[in-house]
Design a protein around this motif. Structure first.
Motif, PDB file in Angstrom:
ATOM      1  N   GLN A 152       0.843  -1.195   0.000  1.00 43.41           N
ATOM      2  CA  GLN A 152       0.000   0.000   0.000  1.00 43.41           C
ATOM      3  C   GLN A 152       0.875   1.241   0.000  1.00 43.41           C
ATOM      4  O   GLN A 152       1.875   1.312   0.720  1.00 43.41           O
ATOM      5  N   TRP A 153       0.509   2.241  -0.818  1.00 49.51           N
ATOM      6  CA  TRP A 153       1.210   3.517  -0.814  1.00 49.51           C
ATOM      7  C   TRP A 153       0.934   4.190   0.513  1.00 49.51           C
ATOM      8  O   TRP A 153      -0.153   4.050   1.089  1.00 49.51           O
ATOM      9  N   MET A 154       1.898   4.921   1.028  1.00 49.61           N
ATOM     10  CA  MET A 154       1.752   5.541   2.341  1.00 49.61           C
ATOM     11  C   MET A 154       0.555   6.493   2.380  1.00 49.61           C
ATOM     12  O   MET A 154       0.284   7.199   1.410  1.00 49.61           O
ATOM     13  N   PRO A 155      -0.184   6.514   3.488  1.00 49.86           N
ATOM     14  CA  PRO A 155      -1.275   7.484   3.620  1.00 49.86           C
ATOM     15  C   PRO A 155      -0.713   8.882   3.844  1.00 49.86           C
ATOM     16  O   PRO A 155       0.499   9.069   3.943  1.00 49.86           O
ATOM     17  N   ARG A 156      -1.586   9.866   3.945  1.00 47.83           N
ATOM     18  CA  ARG A 156      -1.135  11.239   4.192  1.00 47.83           C
ATOM     19  C   ARG A 156      -0.265  11.249   5.446  1.00 47.83           C
ATOM     20  O   ARG A 156      -0.615  10.692   6.476  1.00 47.83           O
ATOM     21  N   SER A 157       0.887  11.910   5.342  1.00 49.98           N
ATOM     22  CA  SER A 157       1.843  11.964   6.455  1.00 49.98           C
ATOM     23  C   SER A 157       2.338  13.397   6.622  1.00 49.98           C
ATOM     24  O   SER A 157       2.527  14.113   5.642  1.00 49.98           O
ATOM     25  N   TYR A 158       2.557  13.781   7.870  1.00 53.75           N
ATOM     26  CA  TYR A 158       3.037  15.121   8.192  1.00 53.75           C
ATOM     27  C   TYR A 158       4.439  15.017   8.804  1.00 53.75           C
ATOM     28  O   TYR A 158       4.680  14.166   9.659  1.00 53.75           O
ATOM     29  N   PHE A 159       5.343  15.876   8.350  1.00 51.97           N
ATOM     30  CA  PHE A 159       6.708  15.891   8.866  1.00 51.97           C
ATOM     31  C   PHE A 159       7.107  17.315   9.206  1.00 51.97           C
ATOM     32  O   PHE A 159       6.737  18.252   8.504  1.00 51.97           O
ATOM     33  N   ALA A 160       7.873  17.456  10.263  1.00 49.86           N
ATOM     34  CA  ALA A 160       8.458  18.750  10.628  1.00 49.86           C
ATOM     35  C   ALA A 160       9.860  18.490  11.156  1.00 49.86           C
ATOM     36  O   ALA A 160      10.077  17.571  11.953  1.00 49.86           O
ATOM     37  N   TYR A 161      10.811  19.262  10.655  1.00 49.02           N
ATOM     38  CA  TYR A 161      12.210  19.136  11.049  1.00 49.02           C
ATOM     39  C   TYR A 161      12.721  20.507  11.485  1.00 49.02           C
ATOM     40  O   TYR A 161      12.497  21.494  10.795  1.00 49.02           O
ATOM     41  N   LEU A 162      13.431  20.530  12.568  1.00 51.10           N
ATOM     42  CA  LEU A 162      14.095  21.745  13.025  1.00 51.10           C
ATOM     43  C   LEU A 162      15.584  21.419  13.128  1.00 51.10           C
ATOM     44  O   LEU A 162      15.966  20.501  13.864  1.00 51.10           O
TER      45      LEU A 162
END
Length: 88
Positions: free
Chosen positions: A74-84
């Motif tokens: 399965q293709w990945m579902p909606r994902s949120y990323f944040a990098y500092l």
């Protein structure tokens, strides 16, 4: 130029129709996946820093990805990323 510390990126991936079985009876339909994100450069305690945020598969499009091994996934579902990151 009016916001030099801010940048945006957009990735658009389109998959064409392709056989999903050896005998070509099953077809995987066309699909499009969208990733959107941005980056902001600033100072953190006097040191250069970057905040990067991204939404992968922004439209939450549901598809099956296929390959030689292990086969369908399965293709990945909606994902949120944040990098500092900071040079402190």
């Amino acid at each position: 130029p009016w916001l030099p510390a801010l940048s945006a990126d957009v990735t658009f991936i389109e998959f064409g129709a392709a056989p999903a079985s050896v005998d070509d009876v099953v077809q995987n339909h066309t699909a499009a996946v969208l990733h959107v994100g941005g980056r902001y450069r600033f100072k953190l305690w006097g040191a250069p820093a970057t905040l990067r945020v991204q939404v992968q598969n922004a439209t939450n499009f549901y598809i099956w990805n296929y390959g030689y091994s292990p086969g369908f996934s399965q293709w990945m579902p909606r994902s949120y990323f944040a990098y500092l990151t900071a040079d402190i």
